[in-house]
Enzyme design. Structure first.
Site, short mmCIF file in Angstrom:
data_model
loop_
_atom_site.label_atom_id
_atom_site.label_comp_id
_atom_site.label_asym_id
_atom_site.label_seq_id
_atom_site.Cartn_x
_atom_site.Cartn_y
_atom_site.Cartn_z
N ASP A 189 -26.04 -35.80 -12.17
CA ASP A 189 -25.07 -35.16 -13.06
C ASP A 189 -24.58 -36.09 -14.16
OD1 ASP A 189 -24.69 -32.54 -12.21
OD2 ASP A 189 -23.39 -33.15 -10.56
C1 BGC Z 1 -19.72 -37.85 -10.45
C2 BGC Z 1 -20.93 -37.13 -9.93
C3 BGC Z 1 -20.63 -35.66 -9.84
C4 BGC Z 1 -20.13 -35.13 -11.18
C5 BGC Z 1 -19.80 -33.68 -11.17
C6 BGC Z 1 -19.26 -37.23 -11.73
O1 BGC Z 1 -18.09 -37.86 -12.16
O2 BGC Z 1 -20.04 -39.22 -10.64
O3 BGC Z 1 -21.30 -37.65 -8.68
O4 BGC Z 1 -21.79 -34.96 -9.49
O5 BGC Z 1 -19.00 -35.87 -11.58
O6 BGC Z 1 -18.59 -33.37 -10.62
C1 NOJ Z 2 -22.54 -35.26 -6.71
C2 NOJ Z 2 -22.86 -33.83 -7.02
O1 NOJ Z 2 -22.17 -33.00 -6.12
C3 NOJ Z 2 -24.34 -33.56 -6.94
O2 NOJ Z 2 -24.62 -32.25 -7.31
C4 NOJ Z 2 -25.09 -34.55 -7.81
O3 NOJ Z 2 -26.45 -34.30 -7.65
C5 NOJ Z 2 -24.76 -35.97 -7.44
N1 NOJ Z 2 -23.33 -36.16 -7.47
C6 NOJ Z 2 -25.41 -36.99 -8.35
O4 NOJ Z 2 -24.83 -37.01 -9.61
#
Ligand code: BGC
Ligand code: NOJ
Length: 809
Positions: free
Chosen positions: A483
């Site tokens: 993400d």
């Molecule tokens: C986090 C991710 C997460 C994303 C969406 C980011 O700040 O590092 O792990 O998937 O937010 O909520």
């Molecule tokens: C947490 C999110 O919930 C997931 O969807 C994502 O793939 C990982 N972070 C990596 O960014």
């Protein structure tokens, strides 16, 4: 250093030192009513949706830490204490917290008075139960005052922490006997209230926080407790709370118990009131009566135990390694069920007011719980699919209460649609329920757009093909699994969401990771089609998969590992040409799992590069070298300090992809060596470094570039649970559900001599013993099913209750 130990017989983790490095929590509830509960009785309760139906308050990020919850106070002469040691902090003679399957028991003692709190949420009822038992272990009589306390949230957790000018005037309660009713906003548009009861007569009560705590009081020494009694206060606005006080004269050796319960109750619109402003308490009474004696409390507890016995008996392993056994048989499976219930909504790191259900998150979680609750998994797939957009794209999140796609975040996360194929395929392998593909499912939650689930998968598959970039690799959109790799975002202003700033689709930025996914799940999709005798379509899918494989090997290969992506300028990301972020974990795992380069050598090279460049003693970091400055063309990933989160943290979620990849290559020793590195039960002895609960996975462990290398964060709600469960049970132990039977294909350390598995599969319990006399890592030499030799390594389906299987490697 350890702060407790595992009690496998009772399926519990027993915390014996309350000062754990972080609050170590448990989840109570398995239907609609949930409670998060820490080892010192902190936490909160909600019904269905942690934002919209929050029942009690919890202050995140507060000091002192973890102060809100379900504490009870014991006043013994001038001393006040809690069995869970907090919030008073009074030194106790003994303390223990047992976190079990859907329940927790906290016991403390001081000066020969022992008090325990047994907590659980019963099956199918919206109530948190807490039985408090007070034992006078003294030779003389003792006088004790006992206080319960909860602070109500005014339902919408977001509004509750922001809209004070209104909320300080809306709070309302009613009290009848030992039951405190919290009815804020019930007078207007709400049809629900909370009821906090005691099954004994109470001596006094409070419902105003100011009265109980004192305006300038603290939870460590509430005014009412110091006074030895409550003032029977009725809250008008401000902060409604529920507190009961019971005075106890305990004879030497006497035991006293009282059951408290916090219920959530809905009342039909027409029956809301029995008199002007007087709420209809009948439904609450009915619920309370179900649990108001010890017999009923114990019966509910027993039912909960049998529920977990049933779920967990579906997959049981016995190896010579207790740490492995307890992951499969107890904790990893349990964590998978918690992710089923919570997705990424409510934990000690997720406030419950941010994200709903993630599209890719929920699809992946399913891989870990489908064997335990196949019927609910089916419904989950249909719910998720109904939020899919017409063009095959997906809303990135949906709301659990409405089950509607969340348009604030929207779509354009281009890996999302393929996860729908992944989970549907896993579901069919587990259940053989091919009919699910015929189910009519909405697109975009619009019934007029409904089509079969198969059509949803078709559009998922085509979505990738319709969104290819200059190298014929999939366009990344806003982001793929990671993400935080926001290649089309270019955010310059603080506070902008990396997730939704910039165009949702750029014509150039491509993801090698999605390409790997397309190959892996495209193959599964083609197999589904073949099974449905849609052979022409299957051939076309095969062809598209082959072309993608070619594109990966041509433009997605960097020489010694798989490239990560092309950015919005067509520049390589995750390449030896870069100075930072030269190699990423995700494409190495996904491409090898997909079988790309396994014949031609690239796969092995990629795994060697992972070992050389990404592996550390605590697991594999996400990328290397870490980004040291913010990169406009990469987005959030470079916003984290080096070693944290997606910027070279050890992301526990994709470590199992590499482990899976190692099993694809037949490396059992290596797979297990990697498995141990992030597995919480193997980290129990270094809890002071790891910090999060030793019984569940966390999302991220600080990587080697971080000053706190080895420190875990964001425990419980992570796709790690499902992936580690599947890699251990399917990749390593080799029990793989397949369309026409259970495939046995272990990939284990050479020194493992034997292990047994009991696996319920399509109604048959398979009792499997796997022997490894020749010190193999992979390869089944012989399969004997109920005494008969079977060719190959798939146990054919039978309609028997029990089947004995012997496997020789
Ligand atoms: C986090 C991710 C997460 C994303 C969406 C980011 O700040 O590092 O792990 O998937 O937010 O909520
Ligand atoms: C947490 C999110 O919930 C997931 O969807 C994502 O793939 C990982 N972070 C990596 O960014």
């Amino acid at each position: 250093m350890q702060y407790g130990h595992f009690d496998d017989k009772n399926r519990e983790y027993v915390i014996t030192d309350w000062e754990t490095p972080l609050p170590w929590i448990n989840y109570l509830g398995s239907d609609d009513f949930f409670t998060l509960l820490s080892n010192t009785a902190g936490g909160y309760a909600f019904y269905k949706d942690a934002r919209l139906r929050r029942i009690t308050r919890y202050r995140y990020n507060n000091l002192p830490l973890d102060q809100d919850g379900f504490h009870i106070y014991i006043k013994d002469n001038k001393t006040v204490w809690n069995p869970g040691c907090r919030p008073c902090g009074t030194k106790l003679d003994s303390y223990e917290c047992r976190h079990g399957m859907g329940y927790s028991v906290i016991t403390g003692s001081r000066n020969r008075i022992e008090v325990s709190q047994e907590f659980y949420v019963p099956k199918n009822d919206n109530i948190l139960l807490m039985r408090v038992t007070v034992k006078n272990k003294d030779k003389k009589d003792r006088n004790i005052d006992l206080f319960s306390f909860v602070e109500f949230c005014l339902w919408d957790a977001q509004d509750d922490t922001t809209n004070f000018q209104r909320n300080y005037s809306t709070g309302e309660v009613e009290v009848e006997g030992s039951v405190i009713y919290h009815k804020t906003e019930y007078r207007e548009r709400r049809n629900h209230y909370a009821a906090f009861f005691a099954n004994r007569k109470v001596d006094s009560f409070d419902t105003s926080r100011d009265a109980f705590m004192g305006v300038y009081g603290t939870p460590a020494s509430p005014l009412a407790v110091s006074n030895g009694k409550c003032s029977d206060s009725i809250a008008h606005g401000w902060q409604p709370v529920g507190a009961h006080h019971i005075h106890l004269d305990l004879k030497a050796g006497e035991t006293y118990d009282v059951i408290f319960g916090l219920a959530y109750v809905e009342v039909p619109e027409r029956k809301k009131f029995i008199a002007p402003s007087v709420i209809n308490k009948e439904p609450a009474r009915k619920l309370i009566q179900k649990y108001d004696t010890n017999e009923k409390f114990d019966a509910g507890f027993k039912k909960l135990h049998s529920f977990w016995d049933r779920l967990l008996s579906r997959f049981e392993v016995s190896t010579s390694n207790d740490k492995v056994n307890r992951m499969v048989n107890i904790w990893n499976a349990y964590q998978c069920m918690v992710t089923f219930n919570m997705s990424r909504s409510a934990s000690y790191y997720e406030s419950g007011i941010g994200r709903g259900m993630g599209f890719r998150d929920s699809c992946q979680d399913l891989l870990g719980f489908v064997h335990m609750i196949p019927e609910r998994a089916r419904q989950r797939i249909l719910d998720i699919a109904a939020t899919q957009k017409e063009d095959g794209g997906a809303y990135h999140q949906y709301q659990p209460l409405t089950k509607k796609g969340n348009s604030d975040i929207g779509g354009g996360f281009n890996d999302d649609p393929l996860w729908l194929i992944a989970c549907t395929d896993a579901y069919i392998r587990e259940t053989g329920d091919w009919d699910i593909l015929k189910e009519k499912v909405d697109f975009d939650n619009k019934p007029e757009l409904a089509d079969t689930l198969l059509e949803h998968l078709r559009r998922s598959f085509n979505y990738t093909l319709n969104n290819l970039g200059p190298h014929k690799l999939p366009l990344i959109g806003r982001a793929d699994w990671n993400d935080c790799m926001n290649l089309n975002c270019f955010s310059k202003h603080p506070g902008e969401s990396f997730q939704i700033t910039g165009p949702s689709e750029g014509p150039v930025a491509e993801s090698v990771f999605i390409a790997g996914m397309f190959v892996k799940y495209g193959k599964a999709y083609a197999q589904l089609l073949r099974h449905l005798e849609k052979n022409d379509e299957a051939k076309k899918a095969d062809k598209a998969v082959k072309e993608m494989e070619k594109a990966v090997l041509k433009d997605g290969w960097d020489g010694s590992w798989f490239l990560r992506a092309y950015d919005a300028f067509g520049k390589k990301v995750g390449s030896h040409y870069n100075t930072e972020g030269q190699i990423f974990i995700e494409p190495q795992g996904m491409c090898v799992m997909a079988g790309i380069g396994t014949e031609t050598g690239e796969a092995q090279k990629a795994l060697d590069s992972v070992q050389e460049r990404l592996e550390t003693k605590y697991g594999i970091v996400l990328l290397n070298p870490a980004y040291t400055t913010y990169k406009l063309n990469l987005g959030e990933i470079s916003s984290y300090p080096p070693g944290y989160k997606e910027n070279a943290g050890i992301f526990c979620h994709n470590n199992p992809w590499i482990i899976f990849a190692e099993t694809v290559m037949g490396h059992g020793d290596r797979a297990f060596e990697l498995y141990k590195k992030t597995c919480p039960t193997f980290l129990e002895e270094i809890s002071e470094i790891h910090r999060t609960e030793p019984y569940v996975y966390c999302q991220m462990v600080a990587g080697k570039d971080a000053p706190t290398f080895g420190e875990g964060k964001n425990s419980w709600l992570t796709g790690t649970a499902a992936w580690t469960f599947t890699v251990l049970t399917q990749g390593i132990l080799g029990i793989q559900p397949d369309y026409n039977g259970l495939r046995i294909d272990p990939c284990i350390p050479k020194k493992v001599k034997e292990y047994t598995v009991n696996r319920l599969f399509r109604g048959t319990m398979y009792h499997i013993v796997i022997r490894n006399p020749h010190k193999a890592e992979k390869g089944v030499k012989e399969l004997i099913v109920d005494g008969q030799h079977v060719d190959g390594n798939v146990i054919p389906l039978v309609s028997k209750k029990n089947v004995n299987v012997e496997v020789i490697m």
